[in-house]
Design a protein around this motif. Structure first.
Motif, PDB file in Angstrom:
ATOM      1  N   THR A 118      22.179  -8.396  42.622  1.00  9.08           N
ATOM      2  CA  THR A 118      21.105  -8.935  43.439  1.00  9.08           C
ATOM      3  C   THR A 118      21.666  -9.255  44.821  1.00  9.08           C
ATOM      4  O   THR A 118      22.684  -9.932  44.943  1.00  9.08           O
ATOM      5  CB  THR A 118      20.501 -10.181  42.782  1.00  9.08           C
ATOM      6  N   GLY A 120      19.804 -10.499  47.701  1.00 14.89           N
ATOM      7  CA  GLY A 120      19.058 -11.385  48.580  1.00 14.89           C
ATOM      8  C   GLY A 120      19.861 -12.510  49.192  1.00 14.89           C
ATOM      9  O   GLY A 120      19.669 -12.859  50.363  1.00 14.89           O
ATOM     10  N   GLU A 125      18.644 -12.068  56.657  1.00  8.80           N
ATOM     11  CA  GLU A 125      17.193 -11.924  56.635  1.00  8.80           C
ATOM     12  C   GLU A 125      16.653 -11.285  57.916  1.00  8.80           C
ATOM     13  O   GLU A 125      15.491 -10.910  57.972  1.00  8.80           O
ATOM     14  CB  GLU A 125      16.539 -13.288  56.420  1.00  8.80           C
ATOM     15  N   ASP A 160      15.838  -8.546  43.332  1.00  6.56           N
ATOM     16  CA  ASP A 160      15.473  -8.762  44.734  1.00  6.56           C
ATOM     17  C   ASP A 160      13.956  -8.782  44.894  1.00  6.56           C
ATOM     18  O   ASP A 160      13.334  -7.796  45.291  1.00  6.56           O
ATOM     19  CB  ASP A 160      16.141  -7.702  45.610  1.00  6.56           C
ATOM     20  N   TRP A 162      12.122 -10.220  47.033  1.00 11.59           N
ATOM     21  CA  TRP A 162      11.598 -10.183  48.409  1.00 11.59           C
ATOM     22  C   TRP A 162      11.038  -8.813  48.780  1.00 11.59           C
ATOM     23  O   TRP A 162      10.037  -8.734  49.497  1.00 11.59           O
ATOM     24  CB  TRP A 162      12.688 -10.605  49.397  1.00 11.59           C
ATOM     25  N   GLN A 172      11.078  -5.952  55.899  1.00 15.24           N
ATOM     26  CA  GLN A 172      11.612  -6.067  54.547  1.00 15.24           C
ATOM     27  C   GLN A 172      12.053  -4.701  54.015  1.00 15.24           C
ATOM     28  O   GLN A 172      13.066  -4.588  53.319  1.00 15.24           O
ATOM     29  CB  GLN A 172      10.573  -6.686  53.616  1.00 15.24           C
TER      30      GLN A 172
END
Length: 373
Positions: A118, A120, A125, A160, A162, A172
């Motif tokens: 993962t 994230g 970001e 993930d 998001w 994204q």
């Protein structure tokens, strides 16, 4: 496994507003000669990112590449290093990875290791979405532990959420693309025994969205390496029907493997609230694997199941316990069907309810002998 920007702002200077300021200098604001007030300028517009371009590279060709059907046969049944790099921080959900785990996997007879990851917490970001260098080094170290033992390794994008929850946001998608742009470049010269799995259980993505994501990720990987094996799946929980419902990305690609997950029936294998072992149960299981093999034969795409298993107890309701004899029967029947229908499979070992390997004592439960017999 079922479990958990800022943009560049362009501000425009209102010429009319500047002009108003100049004309008002030295005159009374109440003078009849004052010009008609000019309304405020429009709100600043927000710049949209553009899709990231593919880098200009010399496409790599792996000299040790094998055809996917041969890889499926050689991988057999493997094991997941679950709840490790897919946890928010390594060590949160299970003991951190150690090289002796991989040696234990090999000694037991497993031929491949899936390393769920993962990203994230480890990727910025905001653009340029840089991945934490120490974490990349850690990923590479564990991959090398597997490859150095001449085993197959699978890495992916795992929990993930998001990207699954905000797929329509181009930023994204660029963030997701950066993961595969980074991995495909960094690992381009690794052994062909390193396989790339696009995404795990993309619950929340529509069929059109997962079709688009699969194609885009293949473009990124193929831009770097012509013949590394790529694994794709359907949306939702990556069940077999989900695989059947999505498009095959680039059906003519010779280095593609289709993938599904199965903890069927979940009321037994996942949460231990019903028994298992009737003739109907076993027939249903066989039909499941037979349908997978038939789809593979019809479409000419080798297939694997990189998550399966049976919980010891429901981790959310630990009073619900699966009988060991039924779990043994379930796994034994699974292994028989996996072999009968020529499907590679990866046992879900999470260091907890689904585990067979005890990381702290370097010992095995009875499941290992069934899985490797």
């Amino acid at each position: 496994m079922k479990s958990v920007l800022s943009k560049t702002v362009l501000q425009s200077m209102g010429f009319a507003l500047i002009l108003t300021g100049l004309m008002s200098c030295g005159s009374s604001s109440n003078s009849p000669a004052d010009p008609t007030p000019i309304p405020p300028s429009s709100p600043p517009t927000v710049a949209q990112e553009s899709p990231l371009p593919l880098p200009v590279v010399n496409q790599n060709t792996l000299a040790d590449a094998e055809m996917p059907a041969d890889v499926i046969a050689k991988m057999g049944i493997g094991i997941n290093l679950g709840n490790t790099l897919d946890a928010p921080n390594e060590g949160d959900w299970a003991l951190a990875a150690e090289e002796y785990y991989i040696q234990a996997f090999q000694d037991a007879g497993f031929k491949h290791v899936r390393i769920p990851i993962t990203w994230g917490n480890r990727i910025q970001e905001q653009a340029p979405y840089t991945i934490d260098a120490d974490f990349l080094d850690r990923v590479e170290l564990i991959v090398d532990w597997v490859l150095d033992r001449d085993m197959y390794a699978i890495i992916n994008v795992h929990h993930d959420s998001w990207i699954k929850e905000n797929y329509d946001d181009i930023s994204q998608r660029n963030r997701f693309d950066t993961i595969w742009l980074t991995l495909s470049e960094r690992f381009k010269n690794k052994s062909a025994k390193l396989l790339f799995e696009i995404i795990n259980e993309p619950r929340g993505l529509s069929i059109n969205q997962i079709n688009q994501l699969n194609l885009r990720t293949m473009d990124i990987i193929r831009n770097q390496t012509r013949n590394r094996i790529i694994i794709y799946a359907g949306n939702e929980w990556s069940a077999l029907d989900d695989l059947f419902n999505v498009a095959i990305p680039y059906p003519q690609d010779e280095y593609l493997i289709a993938n599904f997950h199965s903890y069927d029936p979940w009321n037994f294998a996942g949460i231990c609230v019903q028994p298992w072992g009737s003739e109907e149960d076993k027939t249903n299981m066989e039909n499941h694997y037979m349908h997978a093999r038939d789809w593979s034969d019809t479409n000419g795409i080798p297939i694997m199941m990189n998550e399966f298993g049976s919980a010891k107890f429901d981790f959310q309701n630990p009073q619900n316990v699966c009988a060991s004899s039924e779990r043994a029967d379930y796994l034994r029947t699974s292994v028989a069907m996996i072999k009968k229908y020529g499907i590679a499979a990866t046992f879900w070992d999470d260091g907890g309810s689904f585990s067979t390997y005890d990381r702290s004592t370097n010992t095995w439960g009875f499941e290992m002998e069934i899985l490797t017999e």
